[in-house]
Structures are given as structure tokens and as C-alpha cells.
Design a protein around this motif. Structure first.
Motif, short mmCIF file in Angstrom:
data_model
loop_
_atom_site.label_atom_id
_atom_site.label_comp_id
_atom_site.label_asym_id
_atom_site.label_seq_id
_atom_site.Cartn_x
_atom_site.Cartn_y
_atom_site.Cartn_z
N THR A 133 0.84 -1.21 0.00
CA THR A 133 0.00 0.00 0.00
C THR A 133 0.87 1.25 0.00
N VAL A 134 1.94 1.23 0.80
CA VAL A 134 2.88 2.37 0.83
C VAL A 134 3.48 2.56 -0.55
N HIS A 135 3.96 1.46 -1.13
CA HIS A 135 4.57 1.48 -2.47
C HIS A 135 3.61 2.07 -3.51
N LYS A 136 2.38 1.58 -3.52
CA LYS A 136 1.37 2.02 -4.50
C LYS A 136 1.02 3.49 -4.32
N ASN A 137 0.80 3.92 -3.08
CA ASN A 137 0.40 5.31 -2.83
C ASN A 137 1.49 6.31 -3.20
N ILE A 138 2.74 5.96 -2.92
CA ILE A 138 3.85 6.87 -3.27
C ILE A 138 3.97 7.01 -4.77
N GLU A 139 3.93 5.90 -5.50
CA GLU A 139 4.10 5.96 -6.96
C GLU A 139 2.91 6.62 -7.65
N GLU A 140 1.70 6.44 -7.09
CA GLU A 140 0.51 7.03 -7.72
C GLU A 140 0.37 8.52 -7.43
N ASN A 141 0.85 8.97 -6.26
CA ASN A 141 0.68 10.37 -5.87
C ASN A 141 1.86 11.26 -6.21
N LEU A 142 3.02 10.68 -6.44
CA LEU A 142 4.22 11.46 -6.79
C LEU A 142 4.68 11.04 -8.18
N ASP A 162 6.91 12.18 -10.06
CA ASP A 162 8.36 12.20 -10.28
C ASP A 162 9.02 10.89 -9.88
N ILE A 163 8.33 10.08 -9.08
CA ILE A 163 8.88 8.82 -8.62
C ILE A 163 8.72 7.76 -9.71
N LYS A 164 9.84 7.25 -10.20
CA LYS A 164 9.79 6.19 -11.21
C LYS A 164 9.56 4.85 -10.55
N HIS A 165 10.24 4.60 -9.42
CA HIS A 165 10.06 3.33 -8.71
C HIS A 165 10.31 3.53 -7.22
N CYS A 166 9.48 2.90 -6.41
CA CYS A 166 9.63 2.97 -4.96
C CYS A 166 9.69 1.55 -4.39
N THR A 167 10.75 1.26 -3.67
CA THR A 167 10.90 -0.04 -2.99
C THR A 167 10.61 0.14 -1.51
N VAL A 168 9.73 -0.69 -0.97
CA VAL A 168 9.37 -0.62 0.44
C VAL A 168 9.72 -1.94 1.12
#
Length: 286
Positions: free
Chosen positions: A264-273, A275-281
Motif C-alpha cells: 500500500t505504501v509502495h502504491k500510494n507513493i508511486e501514484e501520488n508522486l 516524479d517517482i519512477k520506482h519505490c521499494t518498500v
């Protein structure tokens, strides 16, 4: 229309306008016998070269990831930004050299009225091109196009210096024409150095801005089940950002529940920002 098409169309429009403007400025420099206007013309010709570099950079940096470049091609745009910065610096130094050379040799000539008209036209056209290009650069998040926009503005600023130099030279202060060329040199070199440093930051995995980091913190803390943010690392990758977030959760929940929180953290960061190409949690121990 995708970002590459938008950026490419804008860049070709800039090239066409710059070619027409350069022809007029060259005419003004030759007929008006103005060193400052000749320097200004060289600057406009450099604009055409840098815009072509931008077009190439946009196409290369937006290519999909492949076997040789599994993380994509975004960093290529930073490479092209460095090329533009080198062109800016070399153009500025060549203009300054001619101005200093004219002062030393005493090659001081009263410029013609057409040179003054060319300088005024350049100010109006180049400032308009700056706003046109910077708006599109911000929209598609292109650093090389942003650098090209500032190249337009540096040309507008240099044309102001050229206009002042020619204006006073025509009123008997002939030294102002080569002095204007030297001022133009300093402005162009300064912009070139700034964009070189910006490109370097993008190529050496410099961290994201404080604003982006705070947004990541805010989004992560808002997710139900996240007890604490244990670590956060970001790195700029061309015009995109990679983020690595370490969180802690209740140690009594199941592995599956912990995985859902991380996802959920991963999805929310990538969908709301964007500029973020990839987020690893990852989940770290309390």
C-alpha cells in the motif's frame, strides 16, 4: 500527445524561429558593422545547435528499458544537458574573446541603425521563446529542455546588453559595443556552468529535494499499519526519482498483513508522486 512528441514539436518550432531570427541578426551585424550584434548572432546560432541536441535527448531518454539498460534511459537526458552546457560555455567564451580582442586592437566602429533594430527584435523574440519553452519543459519534466529555455533567456538578456552597447556606441561612445559583447559572455558562461552542475547532480545519484522527501514521509505516515519510518533513501535518475523506504509494523501481525501494508505504501507513493519512477518498500525490525 506524449511527452516526446510535445517536446519535439516545441523544439522544432524554436529551431524555425531561431533560423529566421539569426538571418535577420546576421544582416544587422554585417550591414550595421556591430561586434556586439555579431556576437549575439553567434549566440542564436548556438541556440539552434542546442535545440537539436534537446530533440535527440528527448527521444533517447524516453526509450523503454532494454537488456543493456534495464533501468531505462533517463540519465541520457542529463548527458545531453551537459552537452548543452558545454555549448553555452564555449559560445560565451568565444564572444568574450572577440570583445576583448576588439578593445585591445582598438577596432571600434559606430554601428548602424539596423543593428539596433535587430537587437530589439531579438529581445522580444527570445524572451517569448523562453516562456514558450519553459512552460513545456515544466509540463513534460525535461531538464535538457529547461536548459534550452534558459539558453533562450540568456540570448534575450545578451540582446539587452547588445542593444545598450549599440545604443551608446551610436551616440559616440564606441567602446560600448565590444563591452556589451563581454557582458554577454559573462551571462552565457554563468548559465552554462549552472546547468553543467545540475546535470552532474542528476548523474551522481544526488538525493531528491526536501519537498519530495517530505511528501514521501507524509504519504507513508498516512498509511494505516505503519508504525515508524526507519529509513528513507532517494536518488535522482535523470528526470525521475528512485526511492527506498524502510518501515516498521506491529510485530504481532502476519507476514501477509505486513506485505499488504508495504504494498500500500509502495502504491500510494508511486501514484501520488509522478516524479517517482520506482519505490521499494521493505519492512525492518522494530
Amino acid at each position: 500527445m506524449d511527452n516526446v512528441k510535445i517536446g519535439t514539436k516545441a523544439s522544432w518550432n524554436s529551431i524555425i524561429i531561431n533560423i529566421l531570427l539569426s538571418l535577420f541578426k546576421l544582416t544587422g551585424a554585417i550591414l550595421g558593422k556591430s561586434t556586439a550584434m555579431l556576437a549575439d548572432t553567434v549566440h542564436s546560432l548556438a541556440d539552434i545547435a542546442t535545440t537539436i541536441v534537446v530533440i535527440i535527448g528527448l527521444k533517447v531518454s524516453n526509450k523503454e528499458a532494454d537488456e543493456d539498460h534495464p533501468y531505462g534511459h533517463e540519465k541520457f537526458e542529463s548527458v545531453f544537458t551537459k552537452i548543452i552546457s558545454f555549448l553555452l560555455i564555449s559560445t560565451g567564451l568565444s564572444i568574450g574573446y572577440k570583445g576583448i580582442n576588439d578593445l585591445i586592437k582598438g577596432s571600434l566602429i559606430v554601428p548602424g541603425k539596423i543593428a539596433l533594430m535587430a537587437a530589439l527584435a531579438s529581445i522580444i523574440v527570445k524572451e517569448s521563446l523562453y516562456w514558450y519553452t519553459i512552460i513545456i519543459a515544466k509540463k513534460i519534466k525535461s531538464t535538457s529542455m529547461e536548459a534550452d529555455a534558459w539558453h533562450h533567456r540568456s540570448d534575450a538578456i545578451s540582446s539587452i546588453g547588445t542593444f545598450i552597447g549599440i545604443f551608446f556606441a551610436r551616440r559616440g561612445f564606441k567602446i560600448f559595443d565590444p563591452l556589451a559583447a563581454i557582458v554577454v559572455c559573462i551571462i552565457i558562461v554563468k548559465v552554462g556552468v549552472e546547468y553543467y552542475l545540475k546535470a552532474v547532480n542528476e548523474l551522481v545519484d544526488h538525493r531528491a529535494s526536501n519537498e519530495i522527501i517530505e511528501q514521501i514521509h507524509s504519504i507513508t505516515r498516512s498509511i494505516h499499519g505503519v508504525k515508524e519510518i526507519k529509513s528513507l533513501k532517494t536518488r535522482i535518475f535523470g528526470n525521475k526519482i528512485y526511492a527506498d523506504v524502510g518501515i516498521s509494523v506491529d510485530k504481532n501481525i502476519s507476514i501477509e498483513e505486513g506485505h499488504k501494508i508495504a504494498e500500500t505504501v509502495h502504491k500510494n507513493i508511486e501514484e501520488n508522486l509522478l516524479d517517482i519512477k520506482h519505490c521499494t518498500v521493505i519492512i525492518l525490525p522494530n
